[in-house]
Design a protein around this motif. Structure first.
Motif, PDB file in Angstrom:
ATOM      1  N   TYR A 225       0.865   6.351  -5.319  1.00 33.24           N
ATOM      2  CA  TYR A 225       0.535   4.927  -5.362  1.00 33.24           C
ATOM      3  C   TYR A 225      -0.974   4.710  -5.488  1.00 33.24           C
ATOM      4  O   TYR A 225      -1.422   3.822  -6.205  1.00 33.24           O
ATOM      5  N   LEU A 226      -1.743   5.520  -4.792  1.00 32.56           N
ATOM      6  CA  LEU A 226      -3.202   5.403  -4.881  1.00 32.56           C
ATOM      7  C   LEU A 226      -3.678   5.735  -6.290  1.00 32.56           C
ATOM      8  O   LEU A 226      -4.590   5.080  -6.813  1.00 32.56           O
ATOM      9  N   GLU A 227      -3.052   6.723  -6.929  1.00 33.28           N
ATOM     10  CA  GLU A 227      -3.401   7.060  -8.310  1.00 33.28           C
ATOM     11  C   GLU A 227      -3.056   5.930  -9.271  1.00 33.28           C
ATOM     12  O   GLU A 227      -3.717   5.749 -10.290  1.00 33.28           O
ATOM     13  N   GLU A 228      -2.031   5.162  -8.948  1.00 35.56           N
ATOM     14  CA  GLU A 228      -1.640   4.013  -9.786  1.00 35.56           C
ATOM     15  C   GLU A 228      -2.631   2.854  -9.677  1.00 35.56           C
ATOM     16  O   GLU A 228      -2.620   1.954 -10.490  1.00 35.56           O
ATOM     17  N   GLY A 229      -3.461   2.877  -8.625  1.00 37.63           N
ATOM     18  CA  GLY A 229      -4.472   1.826  -8.495  1.00 37.63           C
ATOM     19  C   GLY A 229      -4.392   0.992  -7.235  1.00 37.63           C
ATOM     20  O   GLY A 229      -5.220   0.111  -7.024  1.00 37.63           O
ATOM     21  N   PHE A 230      -3.387   1.239  -6.388  1.00 37.97           N
ATOM     22  CA  PHE A 230      -3.336   0.531  -5.113  1.00 37.97           C
ATOM     23  C   PHE A 230      -4.566   0.925  -4.299  1.00 37.97           C
ATOM     24  O   PHE A 230      -4.996   2.079  -4.326  1.00 37.97           O
ATOM     25  N   LYS A 231      -5.145  -0.017  -3.562  1.00 34.60           N
ATOM     26  CA  LYS A 231      -6.332   0.277  -2.763  1.00 34.60           C
ATOM     27  C   LYS A 231      -6.021   1.132  -1.551  1.00 34.60           C
ATOM     28  O   LYS A 231      -6.846   1.908  -1.102  1.00 34.60           O
ATOM     29  N   ASP A 232      -4.823   0.960  -1.001  1.00 32.58           N
ATOM     30  CA  ASP A 232      -4.476   1.680   0.222  1.00 32.58           C
ATOM     31  C   ASP A 232      -2.969   1.584   0.409  1.00 32.58           C
ATOM     32  O   ASP A 232      -2.264   0.987  -0.406  1.00 32.58           O
ATOM     33  N   TYR A 233      -2.492   2.178   1.475  1.00 27.41           N
ATOM     34  CA  TYR A 233      -1.081   2.105   1.838  1.00 27.41           C
ATOM     35  C   TYR A 233      -0.990   1.715   3.305  1.00 27.41           C
ATOM     36  O   TYR A 233      -1.935   1.881   4.071  1.00 27.41           O
ATOM     37  N   LEU A 234       0.155   1.181   3.691  1.00 29.66           N
ATOM     38  CA  LEU A 234       0.418   0.774   5.062  1.00 29.66           C
ATOM     39  C   LEU A 234       1.778   1.343   5.433  1.00 29.66           C
ATOM     40  O   LEU A 234       2.740   1.149   4.689  1.00 29.66           O
ATOM     41  N   LEU A 235       1.858   2.066   6.539  1.00 28.88           N
ATOM     42  CA  LEU A 235       3.140   2.612   6.993  1.00 28.88           C
ATOM     43  C   LEU A 235       3.870   1.561   7.822  1.00 28.88           C
ATOM     44  O   LEU A 235       3.382   1.140   8.872  1.00 28.88           O
ATOM     45  N   LYS A 236       5.024   1.159   7.355  1.00 32.52           N
ATOM     46  CA  LYS A 236       5.767   0.086   8.011  1.00 32.52           C
ATOM     47  C   LYS A 236       6.245   0.468   9.412  1.00 32.52           C
ATOM     48  O   LYS A 236       6.379  -0.385  10.269  1.00 32.52           O
ATOM     49  N   ASP A 237       6.473   1.751   9.648  1.00 33.91           N
ATOM     50  CA  ASP A 237       6.970   2.200  10.952  1.00 33.91           C
ATOM     51  C   ASP A 237       5.900   2.115  12.037  1.00 33.91           C
ATOM     52  O   ASP A 237       6.222   2.164  13.225  1.00 33.91           O
ATOM     53  N   GLU A 238       4.637   2.043  11.646  1.00 28.81           N
ATOM     54  CA  GLU A 238       3.529   1.975  12.602  1.00 28.81           C
ATOM     55  C   GLU A 238       2.766   0.666  12.390  1.00 28.81           C
ATOM     56  O   GLU A 238       1.541   0.649  12.304  1.00 28.81           O
ATOM     57  N   ILE A 239       3.501  -0.413  12.329  1.00 33.32           N
ATOM     58  CA  ILE A 239       2.973  -1.693  11.874  1.00 33.32           C
ATOM     59  C   ILE A 239       1.741  -2.175  12.642  1.00 33.32           C
ATOM     60  O   ILE A 239       0.772  -2.615  12.037  1.00 33.32           O
ATOM     61  N   GLU A 240       1.746  -2.100  13.957  1.00 32.34           N
ATOM     62  CA  GLU A 240       0.616  -2.647  14.726  1.00 32.34           C
ATOM     63  C   GLU A 240      -0.684  -1.933  14.419  1.00 32.34           C
ATOM     64  O   GLU A 240      -1.698  -2.577  14.144  1.00 32.34           O
ATOM     65  N   THR A 241      -0.680  -0.601  14.466  1.00 31.08           N
ATOM     66  CA  THR A 241      -1.923   0.137  14.208  1.00 31.08           C
ATOM     67  C   THR A 241      -2.304   0.058  12.739  1.00 31.08           C
ATOM     68  O   THR A 241      -3.486  -0.008  12.407  1.00 31.08           O
TER      69      THR A 241
END
Length: 170
Positions: A144-160
């Motif tokens: 996803y980062l190679e596609e151009g997304f700035k970052d990722y967010l893990l849904k299982d660790e939503i608060e942090t």
């Protein structure tokens, strides 16, 4: 002449360097001081108000997850817009709605996060777009980062993860 007078009134000075055939260079030097107000609460409130004007768009086809992430984002006092469809996200951006950050789920129906992002790139979007991934998909985050997304967010660790993303992009 007027600019020189204003600069001198501000207690500064102007340096002029000129070379024939090359042009002129003007350097203005004005001493500045930051005055700290006695009421530090005013400064803190001003700092908080800057964050209050930030707008986020969250796109996920799960109503439950939209509610959960919205709940986590509310403590940051940001303006939150949500939609369950990639096509709505595209239309909002296309209609020149301004957002400071877009959070986009990767597994939406009928438009995936990746297909929606590719359409957004056609609009030459400058807003950071973060892909939201299930924990099992963390190993392919680099795709996803190679596609151009700035970052990722893990849904299982939503608060942090929300805190990390807010601190980094807002």
């Amino acid at each position: 002449n007027i600019a020189t007078k204003i600069i001198k009134l501000l207690g500064g000075h102007i340096l002029i360097k000129s070379e024939e055939g090359k042009g002129s260079e003007f350097t203005i030097v004005v001493e500045q001081r930051v005055k700290i107000e006695k009421n530090k609460n005013e400064i803190n409130e001003y700092s908080k108000s800057i964050l209050n004007h930030k707008r986020l768009l969250v796109v996920d086809d799960s109503k439950e997850y939209l509610e959960e992430i919205t709940k986590n984002l509310k403590k940051y006092k940001v303006e939150i817009s949500t939609t369950m469809y990639g096509s709505d996200c595209y239309e909002k951006i296309k209609s020149k709605e301004k957002y400071d950050l877009v959070l986009l789920d990767d597994e939406m129906e009928p438009d995936t996060g990746l297909s929606t992002f590719k359409k957004l790139k056609e609009l030459k979007i400058k807003t950071p777009v973060v892909i939201m991934l299930e924990k099992g998909k963390e190993p392919i985050k680099h795709h996803y980062l190679e596609e151009g997304f700035k970052d990722y967010l893990l849904k299982d660790e939503i608060e942090t993860e929300v805190k990390r993303i807010i601190d980094k992009y807002l």
